[in-house]
Design an enzyme around this catalytic site. Structure first.
Site, PDB file in Angstrom:
ATOM      1  CE  LYS A  90      -3.962   2.087   0.214  1.00 48.71           C
ATOM      2  NZ  LYS A  90      -3.557   2.803  -1.032  1.00 48.71           N
ATOM      3  CD  GLN A 111       3.353   4.635   2.219  1.00 50.15           C
ATOM      4  OE1 GLN A 111       3.951   5.462   1.568  1.00 50.15           O
ATOM      5  NE2 GLN A 111       2.271   4.931   2.911  1.00 50.15           N
ATOM      6  CE  LYS A 114       4.137   7.433   5.679  1.00 53.92           C
ATOM      7  NZ  LYS A 114       3.825   8.356   4.541  1.00 53.92           N
ATOM      8  CE  LYS A 126       4.759   7.405  -2.170  1.00 51.31           C
ATOM      9  NZ  LYS A 126       4.161   7.990  -0.963  1.00 51.31           N
ATOM     10  N   GLY A 165      -2.607   8.309  -4.268  1.00 52.87           N
ATOM     11  CA  GLY A 165      -1.912   9.495  -4.767  1.00 52.87           C
ATOM     12  C   GLY A 165      -0.676   9.853  -3.962  1.00 52.87           C
ATOM     13  CG  ASP A 166       3.581  10.964  -2.897  1.00 53.67           C
ATOM     14  OD1 ASP A 166       3.508  10.789  -1.674  1.00 53.67           O
ATOM     15  OD2 ASP A 166       4.555  11.546  -3.413  1.00 53.67           O
ATOM     16  CG  ASN A 241      -4.066  16.019  -0.604  1.00 54.80           C
ATOM     17  OD1 ASN A 241      -3.595  15.333   0.295  1.00 54.80           O
ATOM     18  ND2 ASN A 241      -5.359  16.091  -0.825  1.00 54.80           N
ATOM     19  CB  SER A 378      -5.569   4.724   1.911  1.00 54.89           C
ATOM     20  OG  SER A 378      -5.393   5.810   1.047  1.00 54.89           O
TER      21      SER A 378
HETATM   22  N1  LIG Z   1      -1.110  12.908  -0.544  1.00 57.67           N
HETATM   23  C1  LIG Z   1      -1.004  12.165   0.539  1.00 57.67           C
HETATM   24  O1  LIG Z   1      -1.982  11.593   1.022  1.00 57.67           O
HETATM   25  C2  LIG Z   1       0.294  12.015   1.237  1.00 57.67           C
HETATM   26  C3  LIG Z   1       1.402  12.762   0.882  1.00 57.67           C
HETATM   27  N2  LIG Z   1       2.533  12.686   1.639  1.00 57.67           N
HETATM   28  C4  LIG Z   1       3.696  13.495   1.308  1.00 57.67           C
HETATM   29  O2  LIG Z   1       3.363  14.870   1.416  1.00 57.67           O
HETATM   30  C5  LIG Z   1       4.168  15.661   0.533  1.00 57.67           C
HETATM   31  C6  LIG Z   1       3.249  16.503  -0.334  1.00 57.67           C
HETATM   32  O3  LIG Z   1       2.405  15.657  -1.100  1.00 57.67           O
HETATM   33  P1  LIG Z   1       1.020  16.152  -1.725  1.00 57.67           P
HETATM   34  O4  LIG Z   1       0.523  17.316  -0.981  1.00 57.67           O
HETATM   35  O5  LIG Z   1       0.185  14.953  -1.876  1.00 57.67           O
HETATM   36  O6  LIG Z   1       1.487  16.587  -3.182  1.00 57.67           O
HETATM   37  P2  LIG Z   1       0.910  17.772  -4.090  1.00 57.67           P
HETATM   38  O7  LIG Z   1       1.412  17.461  -5.457  1.00 57.67           O
HETATM   39  O8  LIG Z   1      -0.534  17.957  -3.887  1.00 57.67           O
HETATM   40  O9  LIG Z   1       1.640  19.036  -3.503  1.00 57.67           O
HETATM   41  C7  LIG Z   1       3.033  19.135  -3.441  1.00 57.67           C
HETATM   42  C8  LIG Z   1       3.385  20.524  -2.982  1.00 57.67           C
HETATM   43  O10 LIG Z   1       4.779  20.589  -2.724  1.00 57.67           O
HETATM   44  C9  LIG Z   1       5.368  21.611  -3.522  1.00 57.67           C
HETATM   45  N3  LIG Z   1       6.666  21.113  -3.965  1.00 57.67           N
HETATM   46  C10 LIG Z   1       6.922  19.985  -4.644  1.00 57.67           C
HETATM   47  N4  LIG Z   1       8.237  19.891  -4.903  1.00 57.67           N
HETATM   48  C11 LIG Z   1       8.794  20.974  -4.344  1.00 57.67           C
HETATM   49  C12 LIG Z   1      10.107  21.461  -4.244  1.00 57.67           C
HETATM   50  N5  LIG Z   1      11.122  20.794  -4.813  1.00 57.67           N
HETATM   51  N6  LIG Z   1      10.318  22.619  -3.564  1.00 57.67           N
HETATM   52  C13 LIG Z   1       9.285  23.291  -2.992  1.00 57.67           C
HETATM   53  N7  LIG Z   1       8.019  22.875  -3.062  1.00 57.67           N
HETATM   54  C14 LIG Z   1       7.778  21.757  -3.719  1.00 57.67           C
HETATM   55  C15 LIG Z   1       4.427  21.801  -4.700  1.00 57.67           C
HETATM   56  O11 LIG Z   1       4.537  23.104  -5.241  1.00 57.67           O
HETATM   57  C16 LIG Z   1       3.089  21.577  -4.021  1.00 57.67           C
HETATM   58  O12 LIG Z   1       2.662  22.740  -3.371  1.00 57.67           O
HETATM   59  C17 LIG Z   1       5.048  14.657  -0.203  1.00 57.67           C
HETATM   60  O13 LIG Z   1       6.250  14.502   0.508  1.00 57.67           O
HETATM   61  C18 LIG Z   1       4.260  13.354  -0.103  1.00 57.67           C
HETATM   62  O14 LIG Z   1       5.077  12.225  -0.235  1.00 57.67           O
HETATM   63  C19 LIG Z   1       2.611  11.927   2.759  1.00 57.67           C
HETATM   64  C20 LIG Z   1       1.552  11.155   3.141  1.00 57.67           C
HETATM   65  C21 LIG Z   1       0.355  11.065   2.355  1.00 57.67           C
HETATM   66  O1  LIG Z   2      -2.958   6.445   0.841  1.00 58.60           O
HETATM   67  C1  LIG Z   2      -2.049   5.766   0.445  1.00 58.60           C
HETATM   68  O2  LIG Z   2      -2.109   4.588   0.137  1.00 58.60           O
HETATM   69  C2  LIG Z   2      -0.682   6.339   0.238  1.00 58.60           C
HETATM   70  C3  LIG Z   2      -0.296   7.501   1.048  1.00 58.60           C
HETATM   71  C4  LIG Z   2       1.143   7.758   0.801  1.00 58.60           C
HETATM   72  O3  LIG Z   2       1.629   7.650  -0.307  1.00 58.60           O
HETATM   73  C5  LIG Z   2       1.993   8.085   1.917  1.00 58.60           C
HETATM   74  O4  LIG Z   2       1.619   7.795   3.053  1.00 58.60           O
HETATM   75  O5  LIG Z   2       3.092   8.616   1.690  1.00 58.60           O
END
Ligand SMILES: NC(=O)C1=CN([C@@H]2O[C@H](COP(=O)(O)OP(=O)(O)OC[C@H]3O[C@@H](n4cnc5c(N)ncnc54)[C@H](O)[C@@H]3O)[C@@H](O)[C@H]2O)C=CC1
Ligand SMILES: O=C(O)CCC(=O)C(=O)O
Length: 446
Positions: A90, A111, A114, A126, A165-166, A241, A378
């Site tokens: 996952k 992951q 976590k 992943k 997603g990520d 997100n 999830s």
């Molecule tokens: N979406 C999810 O449910 C989860 C996401 N994460 C982690 O959270 C973080 C953000 O993911 P999301 O919000 O889902 O992605 P997203 O694509 O919705 O947003 C990413 C954000 O980070 C910024 N960003 C990306 N690369 C960058 C860089 N090099 N320098 C500065 N800003 C940068 C982007 O401009 C954007 O605002 C990642 O590390 C991801 O692995 C962790 C757990 C779950």
């Molecule tokens: O919801 C999921 O399966 C993945 C969430 C994720 O990619 C993360 O925890 O970094």
């Protein structure tokens, strides 16, 4: 590091050359689990650590697609199925030009622990691609997702591997991916992917869950120190997100978020981030943060090309990407009054930064624990899909809050048990590791 672990780590470096993010993630876990091996010699006898550092399966594939002008592009797709001792693999999919095997492996490795910490039956995996969605039309993104899934579909399934997603993969992309899976297989197998839209099998709160969960975790850390979000100045990096819903929940819990960022720079808004405006620009228009400053008024400036961590705060929630808080940032943050850090992103703090926070007594919630609310929700989506049920927003949010409280409690208890009170890094790594290790022992040499 414990001598035996140090030699295992050297082996990881040798077997995975150039994968620096993966090395970093492995090192952090190995540095924590030494005392566990002392108490559990059976783990070393069965080479649990060596096995955990080696993915069960790594899939790399070609993703050909055509842009709107008809030009053909070739990207690379990845899925690393790291560990299925606790349940089906996952973990999310990341679409970003920086993606290569080392990033996917670091994320997959994190992951495992976590997902274990959530207490739910999910293994670790992943995936992603070096595809850059920035500037691409919706039809281009759809064609890319369809091509990606045309290979991925044969490797995933409700009982095998369940992506989500990520970075660069949100509700829109999950819809395109699920649509193509359904078309190829002729099965409405909702449990094959999570983060789906509410109209076709998605769960309430999954969109909000990572950011909300991170805010709940920080709330617990603050509570443990006899304080709360009330009136605190908070900085959240990113505006995707995780960041948007971290800001939303922090504001609901009484904090004041004064800055956020994107890859081009950051904004400071002393009146507090206007969430509706941020959502409109980022989620509806898919625009840049610079537009936020232009529309919000004269009191807000966009600061291009600099790190948001130069903005003083009491609570920091890094929610953009890996290694965004350096040692220098951390030292400055401590000096200017930061008392708590909750990692919304995966591995956003460098090892030097973590050391500085821990030595300064900052409440430091590592991503494995603090951002586990996303994957936990999830797993709740999978539960609802399996039972053909759907829960209300309130019920699901309550469950998320309980899960985050439990994770916090287990981190605290484990850190105490191992003589490192208040060290959430050790607590999360040890507790996450033990559950996987015990399952691996029970399952035999596989
Ligand atoms: N979406 C999810 O449910 C989860 C996401 N994460 C982690 O959270 C973080 C953000 O993911 P999301 O919000 O889902 O992605 P997203 O694509 O919705 O947003 C990413 C954000 O980070 C910024 N960003 C990306 N690369 C960058 C860089 N090099 N320098 C500065 N800003 C940068 C982007 O401009 C954007 O605002 C990642 O590390 C991801 O692995 C962790 C757990 C779950
Ligand atoms: O919801 C999921 O399966 C993945 C969430 C994720 O990619 C993360 O925890 O970094």
């Amino acid at each position: 590091m414990h001598e035996k672990l140090s030699s295992i780590y050297d082996n990881v470096l040798r077997r995975n050359p150039g994968e620096i993010e993966f090395h970093q993630a492995v090192r952090e876990v190995l540095e924590s689990v030494g005392p566990v091996l002392g108490k559990h010699p059976e783990y070393a006898e069965s080479k649990i650590i060596e096995r955990i550092c080696e993915p069960e399966r790594q899939i790399i594939f070609r993703v050909p697609w055509a842009d709107d002008s008809g030009e053909v592009h070739i990207n690379r797709g990845f899925r690393v199925e790291f560990n299925s001792a606790l349940g089906p693999y996952k973990g999310g999919l990341r679409f970003h030009p920086s993606v290569y095997l080392g990033i996917v492996k670091f994320l997959g490795f994190e992951q495992i622990f976590k997902n274990s910490l959530t207490g739910l039956p999910i293994g670790g995996g992943k995936g992603g691609s070096d595809f850059d969605p920035k500037g691409r039309s919706e039809r281009e993104v759809m064609r890319f997702c369809q091509s990606f899934m045309t290979e991925l579909y044969r490797h995933i399934g409700e009982y095998t591997d369940v992506p989500a997603g990520d970075i660069g993969v949100g509700g829109r992309e999950v819809g395109f991916l699920f649509g193509q899976y359904k078309r190829i297989t002729n099965r409405f197998e909702s449990g094959v992917i999570t983060g789906k839209g509410l109209s076709y099998g998605g769960a309430q709160v999954r969109t909000e869950a990572t950011g909300y969960g991170c805010a709940f975790f920080v709330e617990e850390m603050l509570r443990a120190r006899g304080t709360s979000f009330d009136g605190k100045t908070v900085v959240v990096s990113g505006s995707g997100n995780v960041a948007v819903y971290a800001i939303e929940k922090v504001e609901q819990l009484g904090g004041r978020v004064v800055a956020c960022s994107d890859s081009a720079g950051y904004v400071v808004d002393d009146k507090g981030i206007d969430l509706e405006l941020l959502k409109q620009i980022k989620q509806v228009e898919r625009g840049r943060l610079e537009t936020y400053a232009a529309r919000r008024g004269d009191h807000v400036a966009f600061v291009p090309g600099r790190s948001v961590w130069e903005v003083p705060c009491e609570v920091a929630m890094p929610s953009a990407t890996q290694n965004e808080i350096t040692g220098r940032d951390a030292a400055k943050m401590v000096e200017t009054g930061c008392v708590a850090v909750g990692e919304g992103a995966n591995m956003p703090t460098t090892p030097e930064g973590i050391k500085i926070f821990l030595e300064a007594g900052v409440a430091f919630g590592p991503g494995k624990a603090a951002n586990a609310g996303g994957v936990a929700t999830s797993a709740l989506e999978m539960q609802q899909n399996a039972s053909r049920d759907s829960w209300t927003f309130e019920t699901t949010e309550l469950r998320l809050r309980e899960i985050m409280r439990d994770i916090h409690g287990r981190c605290v208890e484990t850190a105490d048990e191992y003589g490192m009170p208040g060290n959430y890094v050790a607590g999360a790594n040890i507790d996450g590791f033990r559950r996987v290790a015990d399952a691996m022992l029970s399952l035999g040499l596989i």
